[in-house]
Design a protein around this motif. Structure first.
Motif, PDB file in Angstrom:
ATOM      1  N   PRO A  67       0.806  -1.229   0.000  1.00 28.28           N
ATOM      2  CA  PRO A  67       0.000   0.000   0.000  1.00 28.28           C
ATOM      3  C   PRO A  67       0.836   1.275   0.000  1.00 28.28           C
ATOM      4  O   PRO A  67       0.515   2.230  -0.715  1.00 28.28           O
ATOM      5  CB  PRO A  67      -0.829  -0.123   1.289  1.00 28.28           C
ATOM      6  N   VAL A  68       1.904   1.301   0.789  1.00 22.65           N
ATOM      7  CA  VAL A  68       2.751   2.501   0.834  1.00 22.65           C
ATOM      8  C   VAL A  68       3.437   2.714  -0.510  1.00 22.65           C
ATOM      9  O   VAL A  68       3.558   3.847  -0.987  1.00 22.65           O
ATOM     10  CB  VAL A  68       3.789   2.395   1.967  1.00 22.65           C
ATOM     11  N   LEU A  69       3.864   1.629  -1.141  1.00 23.89           N
ATOM     12  CA  LEU A  69       4.495   1.746  -2.456  1.00 23.89           C
ATOM     13  C   LEU A  69       3.527   2.374  -3.453  1.00 23.89           C
ATOM     14  O   LEU A  69       3.896   3.308  -4.186  1.00 23.89           O
ATOM     15  CB  LEU A  69       4.938   0.372  -2.946  1.00 23.89           C
ATOM     16  N   LEU A  70       2.312   1.900  -3.487  1.00 25.03           N
ATOM     17  CA  LEU A  70       1.325   2.440  -4.430  1.00 25.03           C
ATOM     18  C   LEU A  70       0.952   3.879  -4.076  1.00 25.03           C
ATOM     19  O   LEU A  70       0.794   4.733  -4.962  1.00 25.03           O
ATOM     20  CB  LEU A  70       0.077   1.555  -4.444  1.00 25.03           C
ATOM     21  N   LEU A  71       0.837   4.173  -2.777  1.00 22.22           N
ATOM     22  CA  LEU A  71       0.466   5.517  -2.340  1.00 22.22           C
ATOM     23  C   LEU A  71       1.579   6.534  -2.563  1.00 22.22           C
ATOM     24  O   LEU A  71       1.329   7.739  -2.508  1.00 22.22           O
ATOM     25  CB  LEU A  71       0.075   5.502  -0.864  1.00 22.22           C
ATOM     26  N   SER A  72       2.796   6.060  -2.844  1.00 21.00           N
ATOM     27  CA  SER A  72       3.902   6.998  -3.067  1.00 21.00           C
ATOM     28  C   SER A  72       3.719   7.784  -4.365  1.00 21.00           C
ATOM     29  O   SER A  72       4.437   8.762  -4.608  1.00 21.00           O
ATOM     30  CB  SER A  72       5.241   6.257  -3.075  1.00 21.00           C
ATOM     31  N   LEU A  73       2.758   7.379  -5.197  1.00 22.66           N
ATOM     32  CA  LEU A  73       2.428   8.152  -6.397  1.00 22.66           C
ATOM     33  C   LEU A  73       1.401   9.243  -6.104  1.00 22.66           C
ATOM     34  O   LEU A  73       1.157  10.104  -6.951  1.00 22.66           O
ATOM     35  CB  LEU A  73       1.894   7.231  -7.496  1.00 22.66           C
ATOM     36  N   ALA A  74       0.802   9.205  -4.917  1.00 26.56           N
ATOM     37  CA  ALA A  74      -0.241  10.171  -4.586  1.00 26.56           C
ATOM     38  C   ALA A  74       0.257  11.616  -4.569  1.00 26.56           C
ATOM     39  O   ALA A  74      -0.442  12.512  -5.070  1.00 26.56           O
ATOM     40  CB  ALA A  74      -0.886   9.807  -3.249  1.00 26.56           C
ATOM     41  N   PRO A  75       1.444  11.916  -3.992  1.00 29.07           N
ATOM     42  CA  PRO A  75       1.876  13.321  -3.943  1.00 29.07           C
ATOM     43  C   PRO A  75       1.970  13.993  -5.304  1.00 29.07           C
ATOM     44  O   PRO A  75       1.565  15.155  -5.449  1.00 29.07           O
ATOM     45  CB  PRO A  75       3.252  13.227  -3.267  1.00 29.07           C
ATOM     46  N   ILE A  76       2.463  13.297  -6.322  1.00 32.20           N
ATOM     47  CA  ILE A  76       2.583  13.927  -7.634  1.00 32.20           C
ATOM     48  C   ILE A  76       1.202  14.136  -8.246  1.00 32.20           C
ATOM     49  O   ILE A  76       0.971  15.124  -8.969  1.00 32.20           O
ATOM     50  CB  ILE A  76       3.481  13.083  -8.582  1.00 32.20           C
ATOM     51  N   LEU A  77       0.244  13.255  -7.940  1.00 34.04           N
ATOM     52  CA  LEU A  77      -1.120  13.444  -8.420  1.00 34.04           C
ATOM     53  C   LEU A  77      -1.768  14.655  -7.757  1.00 34.04           C
ATOM     54  O   LEU A  77      -2.462  15.436  -8.414  1.00 34.04           O
ATOM     55  CB  LEU A  77      -1.943  12.187  -8.141  1.00 34.04           C
ATOM     56  N   VAL A  78      -1.514  14.818  -6.456  1.00 39.88           N
ATOM     57  CA  VAL A  78      -2.053  15.977  -5.737  1.00 39.88           C
ATOM     58  C   VAL A  78      -1.484  17.268  -6.308  1.00 39.88           C
ATOM     59  O   VAL A  78      -2.215  18.230  -6.577  1.00 39.88           O
ATOM     60  CB  VAL A  78      -1.754  15.867  -4.234  1.00 39.88           C
ATOM     61  N   ALA A 128       3.968  12.790 -16.094  1.00 39.76           N
ATOM     62  CA  ALA A 128       4.338  11.759 -17.065  1.00 39.76           C
ATOM     63  C   ALA A 128       5.661  11.109 -16.680  1.00 39.76           C
ATOM     64  O   ALA A 128       5.819   9.883 -16.785  1.00 39.76           O
ATOM     65  CB  ALA A 128       4.433  12.375 -18.462  1.00 39.76           C
ATOM     66  N   GLN A 129       6.610  11.911 -16.230  1.00 38.49           N
ATOM     67  CA  GLN A 129       7.893  11.378 -15.780  1.00 38.49           C
ATOM     68  C   GLN A 129       7.711  10.407 -14.625  1.00 38.49           C
ATOM     69  O   GLN A 129       8.329   9.330 -14.595  1.00 38.49           O
ATOM     70  CB  GLN A 129       8.800  12.535 -15.339  1.00 38.49           C
ATOM     71  N   ALA A 130       6.877  10.770 -13.652  1.00 40.36           N
ATOM     72  CA  ALA A 130       6.672   9.938 -12.475  1.00 40.36           C
ATOM     73  C   ALA A 130       6.118   8.573 -12.856  1.00 40.36           C
ATOM     74  O   ALA A 130       6.611   7.526 -12.403  1.00 40.36           O
ATOM     75  CB  ALA A 130       5.737  10.641 -11.493  1.00 40.36           C
ATOM     76  N   PHE A 131       5.085   8.540 -13.702  1.00 39.64           N
ATOM     77  CA  PHE A 131       4.448   7.270 -14.038  1.00 39.64           C
ATOM     78  C   PHE A 131       5.290   6.455 -15.011  1.00 39.64           C
ATOM     79  O   PHE A 131       5.376   5.221 -14.882  1.00 39.64           O
ATOM     80  CB  PHE A 131       3.046   7.521 -14.603  1.00 39.64           C
ATOM     81  N   TRP A 132       5.895   7.111 -15.988  1.00 41.45           N
ATOM     82  CA  TRP A 132       6.746   6.369 -16.931  1.00 41.45           C
ATOM     83  C   TRP A 132       7.927   5.742 -16.192  1.00 41.45           C
ATOM     84  O   TRP A 132       8.229   4.555 -16.380  1.00 41.45           O
ATOM     85  CB  TRP A 132       7.244   7.300 -18.029  1.00 41.45           C
ATOM     86  N   SER A 133       8.587   6.527 -15.332  1.00 42.54           N
ATOM     87  CA  SER A 133       9.718   6.005 -14.568  1.00 42.54           C
ATOM     88  C   SER A 133       9.271   4.896 -13.621  1.00 42.54           C
ATOM     89  O   SER A 133       9.980   3.893 -13.454  1.00 42.54           O
ATOM     90  CB  SER A 133      10.384   7.134 -13.771  1.00 42.54           C
ATOM     91  N   ALA A 134       8.098   5.068 -12.993  1.00 43.12           N
ATOM     92  CA  ALA A 134       7.591   4.054 -12.065  1.00 43.12           C
ATOM     93  C   ALA A 134       7.447   2.711 -12.754  1.00 43.12           C
ATOM     94  O   ALA A 134       7.921   1.671 -12.263  1.00 43.12           O
ATOM     95  CB  ALA A 134       6.255   4.509 -11.485  1.00 43.12           C
ATOM     96  N   GLY A 135       6.789   2.689 -13.914  1.00 46.89           N
ATOM     97  CA  GLY A 135       6.589   1.443 -14.627  1.00 46.89           C
ATOM     98  C   GLY A 135       7.880   0.844 -15.157  1.00 46.89           C
ATOM     99  O   GLY A 135       8.115  -0.368 -15.063  1.00 46.89           O
ATOM    100  N   PHE A 136       8.734   1.690 -15.687  1.00 48.46           N
ATOM    101  CA  PHE A 136       9.992   1.238 -16.286  1.00 48.46           C
ATOM    102  C   PHE A 136      10.913   0.638 -15.228  1.00 48.46           C
ATOM    103  O   PHE A 136      11.451  -0.466 -15.401  1.00 48.46           O
ATOM    104  CB  PHE A 136      10.672   2.427 -16.969  1.00 48.46           C
ATOM    105  N   VAL A 137      11.085   1.352 -14.122  1.00 47.60           N
ATOM    106  CA  VAL A 137      11.997   0.891 -13.073  1.00 47.60           C
ATOM    107  C   VAL A 137      11.441  -0.344 -12.378  1.00 47.60           C
ATOM    108  O   VAL A 137      12.184  -1.256 -12.006  1.00 47.60           O
ATOM    109  CB  VAL A 137      12.266   2.027 -12.056  1.00 47.60           C
ATOM    110  N   MET A 138      10.128  -0.413 -12.218  1.00 49.29           N
ATOM    111  CA  MET A 138       9.536  -1.599 -11.603  1.00 49.29           C
ATOM    112  C   MET A 138       9.831  -2.848 -12.435  1.00 49.29           C
ATOM    113  O   MET A 138      10.174  -3.910 -11.887  1.00 49.29           O
ATOM    114  CB  MET A 138       8.027  -1.430 -11.451  1.00 49.29           C
ATOM    115  N   LEU A 139       9.726  -2.730 -13.749  1.00 49.48           N
ATOM    116  CA  LEU A 139      10.035  -3.881 -14.606  1.00 49.48           C
ATOM    117  C   LEU A 139      11.501  -4.294 -14.481  1.00 49.48           C
ATOM    118  O   LEU A 139      11.820  -5.484 -14.411  1.00 49.48           O
ATOM    119  CB  LEU A 139       9.706  -3.554 -16.063  1.00 49.48           C
ATOM    120  N   LEU A 140      12.396  -3.321 -14.453  1.00 51.66           N
ATOM    121  CA  LEU A 140      13.827  -3.627 -14.329  1.00 51.66           C
ATOM    122  C   LEU A 140      14.136  -4.326 -13.017  1.00 51.66           C
ATOM    123  O   LEU A 140      14.885  -5.312 -12.976  1.00 51.66           O
ATOM    124  CB  LEU A 140      14.648  -2.339 -14.441  1.00 51.66           C
TER     125      LEU A 140
END
Length: 371
Positions: A169-180, A258-270
């Motif tokens: 949950p904390v990992l997923l919620l770490s995207l919340a600040p950039i959305l806010v 866009a940077q936050a989400f693109w990097s999130a997905g890319f780095v998670m796969l790596l």
């Protein structure tokens, strides 16, 4: 030992005596997969700052990867007392920054800059963007990374404790600040606003480093990781291309969400690929020269990052002098950006040799021209 019978007195003594490998401290084995990612990230940074290609960040989001790598190393280090770890990180980073900053500040003073505010303290500890003039902006604008890194280092003891309360949950919620910041409140003006945006943009990648260290990714179902990663990449790419009219480009560096989400997905796969398939790039050691280059890039990462813009700046007047040599003008592609790219790397190599020893001093090692 081949002349002694098995089970004889000498053999018994040899069995009881500790071997040389038991008595000497073992050198830590470096993860060549992570080392290679960091080296490629640095090459991509220099490439982007040379050519300005907007698609570079989509092919390889260097800053997200570097924050992710730093996050997993920080989680590992925090197995020791937190205060000691933070002090060690500051000690390793600040001396190279001070050494580099001395020349940048001196050059700006020579070109008419005069500090007038207390903000000069940010040239001592870059917890905020340091002041300067337009003449030196190309050199010091890269300090946003060091500033954001320092804030992550300071907050990591707290962030790690919060993360371990509820990891996924904390990992997923770490995207919340950039959305806010993007949709609700854009934050304060000035330095604090810049810090909040950069911190929020790469918070997920840093926390993802914690997740990798704690083995969270390898415990997740592969389908879940792949779907979430591709969804994040898809959303980041969609947002970049549909909002490029607002900033005039689809460059991820200009579009934080866009940077936050693109990097999130890319780095998670790596990171997931490494955890799930045990990728370590151990084969790299068979290629001595390539392995040596990766070693140098990692041991001199701060030097390369700090000095690469200055190298690119100096490449321009240096190439201008080449036009005065008829042979150079005739046979060298002096107008090509690729030529400037090559000269830039030659100058980076000079800076690594001339200034890299500061990283050794900061790490309390014997200074060397090359590690």
């Amino acid at each position: 030992m081949g002349s002694h019978r098995r089970g004889g007195p000498t053999a018994v003594l040899a069995a009881e005596r500790p071997s040389l490998t038991d008595t000497l401290p073992q050198r830590p084995v470096r993860d060549r997969y992570f080392d290679t990612l960091r080296a490629v990230a640095l090459v991509r940074v220099v490439t982007y700052h040379t050519f300005g290609w907007a698609w570079c960040g989509m092919v390889f989001p260097s800053m997200g990867i570097m924050f992710g790598l730093a996050g997993t190393l920080m989680a590992k280090s925090l197995e020791r007392p937190a205060l000691k770890v933070v002090r060690s990180r500051l000690r390793r980073l600040l001396p190279p920054f001070w050494f580099w900053g001395f020349f940048v500040v001196l050059a700006m003073l020579i070109h008419g800059w005069m500090p007038r505010h207390y903000n000069i303290v940010f040239w001592i500890v870059p917890f905020g963007d340091p002041p300067g003039n337009k003449w030196g902006v190309q050199a010091w604008e890269i300090l946003w990374y060091l500033r954001t890194y320092l804030w992550f280092v300071l907050l990591s003891p707290l962030l790690l404790k919060v993360f371990r309360l509820a990891r996924v949950p904390v990992l997923l919620l770490s995207l919340a600040p950039i959305l806010v910041l993007n949709f609700v409140w854009s934050g304060p003006e000035g330095r604090l606003g810049n810090e909040l945006w950069d911190f929020s943009t790469y918070l997920f990648c840093w926390i993802l480093g914690f997740a990798h260290r704690d083995g969270v990714l390898e415990r997740l179902k592969p389908a879940v990781v792949v779907v979430l990663s591709l969804a994040a990449i898809g959303y980041g790419g969609w947002y970049a291309f549909t909002h490029q009219g607002e900033v005039g480009t689809y460059d991820l560096d200009e579009i934080p969400l866009a940077q936050a989400f693109w990097s999130a997905g890319f780095v998670m796969l790596l990171f997931w690929a490494k955890s799930s398939f045990g990728i370590d790039f151990a084969w790299l050691t068979r290629f001595k020269r390539l392995d040596r280059v990766v070693t140098i890039f990692n041991a001199r990462a701060v030097t390369i990052y700090l000095w690469h813009e200055i190298a690119l700046i100096l490449a321009v007047p240096l190439i201008d002098q080449f036009w005065n040599v008829p042979a150079f003008e005739k046979y060298l592609p002096l107008e090509s950006q690729w030529f400037m790219f090559g000269i830039g790397w030659l100058l980076i190599a000079v800076f690594v040799l001339a200034c890299g020893w500061v990283e050794d001093v900061a790490a309390r090692k014997r200074p060397r021209l090359l590690p």
